[in-house]
Scaffold this motif. Structure first.
Motif, PDB file in Angstrom:
ATOM      1  N   UNK A 330       1.051  -1.154   0.434  1.00 44.00           N
ATOM      2  CA  UNK A 330      -0.223   0.014  -0.088  1.00 44.00           C
ATOM      3  C   UNK A 330       0.949   0.999   0.055  1.00 44.00           C
ATOM      4  N   UNK A 331       2.294   1.361   1.102  1.00 42.66           N
ATOM      5  CA  UNK A 331       2.719   2.571   1.457  1.00 42.66           C
ATOM      6  C   UNK A 331       3.296   2.932  -0.315  1.00 42.66           C
ATOM      7  N   UNK A 337      -0.799   5.949  -7.722  1.00 43.55           N
ATOM      8  CA  UNK A 337      -1.894   5.761  -7.797  1.00 43.55           C
ATOM      9  C   UNK A 337      -2.535   6.635  -7.077  1.00 43.55           C
ATOM     10  N   UNK A 338      -2.765   7.129  -5.979  1.00 45.92           N
ATOM     11  CA  UNK A 338      -3.169   7.753  -5.000  1.00 45.92           C
ATOM     12  C   UNK A 338      -4.244   7.087  -4.256  1.00 45.92           C
ATOM     13  N   UNK A 343      -7.321   2.369  -1.216  1.00 49.20           N
ATOM     14  CA  UNK A 343      -8.502   2.440  -0.700  1.00 49.20           C
ATOM     15  C   UNK A 343      -9.891   1.735  -0.831  1.00 49.20           C
ATOM     16  N   UNK A 344     -10.322   1.761  -2.384  1.00 50.60           N
ATOM     17  CA  UNK A 344     -11.518   0.943  -2.302  1.00 50.60           C
ATOM     18  C   UNK A 344     -11.562  -0.407  -2.755  1.00 50.60           C
ATOM     19  N   UNK A 345      -9.696  -1.003  -3.698  1.00 56.27           N
ATOM     20  CA  UNK A 345      -8.841  -2.238  -3.544  1.00 56.27           C
ATOM     21  C   UNK A 345      -9.053  -2.879  -2.825  1.00 56.27           C
ATOM     22  N   UNK A 463      -9.755  11.453  -0.472  1.00 53.66           N
ATOM     23  CA  UNK A 463      -9.364  11.955  -1.138  1.00 53.66           C
ATOM     24  C   UNK A 463      -9.009  11.538  -2.689  1.00 53.66           C
ATOM     25  N   UNK A 464      -8.830  12.282  -4.084  1.00 53.14           N
ATOM     26  CA  UNK A 464      -8.013  11.787  -4.934  1.00 53.14           C
ATOM     27  C   UNK A 464      -7.190  11.941  -5.476  1.00 53.14           C
ATOM     28  N   UNK A 465      -5.885  11.505  -6.235  1.00 50.12           N
ATOM     29  CA  UNK A 465      -4.908  12.006  -6.577  1.00 50.12           C
ATOM     30  C   UNK A 465      -4.351  11.587  -5.137  1.00 50.12           C
TER      31      UNK A 465
END
Length: 482
Positions: A330-331, A337-338, A343-345, A463-465
């Motif tokens: 994740x890090x 990819x932001x 989070x969704x995956x 938040x995106x990005x």
């Protein structure tokens, strides 16, 4: 000549810095281990002290409740009284309470001991982190914080294994006794190695919002009490409705108090920021799922499949490794990819893992469905932790870092308390010795549904990005425990 003297003076200071870090990491390690070490010992504690499902749920949740509910207050006290003094007070409380837990002859004493352990942890953890950030500067601080963050994942893993070894060996009491010599060692050594400039010569003063801290802890305690009661009395019973109503009122009172006091525990403006809301949400759900799944699986393996505590601890090792690997992955991904896609995956993976676990049956054994499903869920939970921390800390103004970090850590502990309470309630029928797997499966279905819902909510909330460059620079496996 003077240059050589300077270098010689710097070397002992550096090595002393790492000695401080090693000592404080040992203390923090005890606090983290105590969240999961009890999970494997639960069935044995229940049998020895004749505790039902409700009492066993409180043995887990009381610690995380007091730890989480009072953590921001602990941080404020470290600012007001000085981190070294707060650290020693928390450590002394935690060590004494561990001894009480080990000696406990009944459920009431054990749960009271767990509460005091939580208070000690809430004082110790933020004060220790404050000492680390004071002692280390620049690049060395980033390295020190990376070591600190790694303790979170590995502590949870080792806690599960240690719980099995101690419960099967000298007995469940040693799950608590083992903290006493470690605590005394750290207590004796801290005054010698923590440098003078971190001593409490110049406390920064300031007011401490004790009322706010007590209100948020009371509100969450009432919430958990209501959730646990629902498992026996149903959702309509007075024992469920009254505590839940009290919790809602206490949370409202907390917000009103925070708006009116001069030095609030959590500024409402900070809490209302989208990155903080999203980080708190992701952290709450991820910890709730992790501890909920551990709680269910530990009781299932020992009650339904008849595993010993040691075998249960060993069975969980791949899960613990998967959480740590997921966090590292994740890090790395967040920088590329932001936070939102990660989070969704994460939650989708966790949902798939929990769904696979529901296919468990006593005939099939643990390694066909339970462990593979739990490992898949764990690979998802790891990146969720990193997302919660990095997206929040990268998007709040510099002056609010401490408060935002306190809020995220608070939701980490409270999520664990609420997760265990909810799955314990849903799976109530299966959490007693000799019960079948029915309620256990309904607890897992709930986890899968919650993880799926969290994936959908994250799509709109996180938040995106990519987080700001400076943060990702030390977010490659460094920022998880901020």
């Amino acid at each position: 000549m003077s240059h050589h003297v300077g270098t010689r003076a710097a070397a002992p200071a550096q090595s002393k810095g790492w000695a401080v870090l090693a000592l404080l990491c040992l203390a923090q390690f005890m606090l983290i281990i105590d969240i999961t070490v009890v999970q494997v010992a639960l069935p044995t504690i229940g049998a020895d002290l004749a505790l039902g499902r409700e009492a066993l749920t409180w043995v887990v949740t009381t610690y995380t409740l007091c730890f989480g509910g009072l953590m921001v207050l602990g941080g404020r006290l470290a600012d007001a009284l000085g981190p070294r003094r707060t650290l020693l007070a928390g450590l002394a409380l935690f060590t004494a309470a561990s001894l009480v837990c080990g000696l406990a002859g009944d459920g009431g004493t054990l749960i009271a001991g767990r509460a005091v352990q939580g208070v000690g942890a809430a004082l110790l953890s933020p004060a220790a982190l404050a000492v680390v950030t004071t002692v280390f500067q620049g690049e060395r601080r980033a390295r020190a914080l990376a070591v600190w963050a790694a303790i979170g994942g590995s502590g949870a893993a080792i806690g599960v294994l240690l719980g099995g070894v101690l419960t099967d060996g000298p007995g469940w009491m040693w799950v608590f006794y083992v903290n006493v010599p470690v605590g005394l060692l750290v207590l004796a050594t801290v005054p010698r190695v923590v440098p003078a400039r971190v001593r409490d010569d110049a406390p920064r003063g300031g007011r401490v919002d004790v009322g706010g801290a007590l209100l948020v802890t009371l509100a969450t305690a009432l919430l958990i009490y209501g959730l646990v009661s629902a498992g026996d009395g149903g959702w309509g019973a007075a024992g469920t409705v009254l505590p839940l109503a009290g919790a809602a009122l206490s949370y409202v009172a907390f917000v009103l108090v925070e708006r009116s006091v001069r030095a609030p525990l959590m500024r409402v403006e900070t809490l209302a920021r989208r990155p903080v809301v999203s980080g708190a949400f992701v952290m709450l759900v991820a910890t709730g799922l992790m501890l909920g799944l551990f709680f269910l699986s530990s009781l299932y393996l020992q009650h339904v499949l008849g595993y010993s505590p040691l075998r249960t601890g060993l069975t969980f090792l791949p899960v613990a490794v998967a959480i740590t690997l997921g966090a590292h992955l994740g890090g790395r991904l967040i920088g590329k990819v932001g936070g939102r896609p990660v989070a969704v995956a994460s939650f989708l993976l966790t949902a798939a893992g929990a769904a696979l676990m529901t296919r468990v049956s006593p005939e099939a054994g643990a390694f066909t469905t339970l462990v593979p499903g739990f490992v898949l869920a764990a690979v998802g939970i790891g990146p969720a932790f990193v997302t919660a921390t990095t997206t929040t800390m990268a998007n709040v103004p510099p002056g609010e870092n401490g408060v935002a970090s306190g809020v995220i850590n608070t939701f980490h502990e409270l999520g664990g308390s609420i997760g265990v309470a909810v799955v314990s309630t849903v799976a109530a029928s299966s959490l007693v010795p000799g019960a079948g797997a029915g309620g256990f499966t309904s607890g897992l279905v709930l986890c899968a549904v919650v993880a799926g819902a969290a994936a959908v909510i994250s799509l709109g909330l996180v938040p995106p990005g990519r987080p700001a460059g400076a943060f990702v620079g030390h977010g490659h496996g460094h920022g998880h425990g901020h």
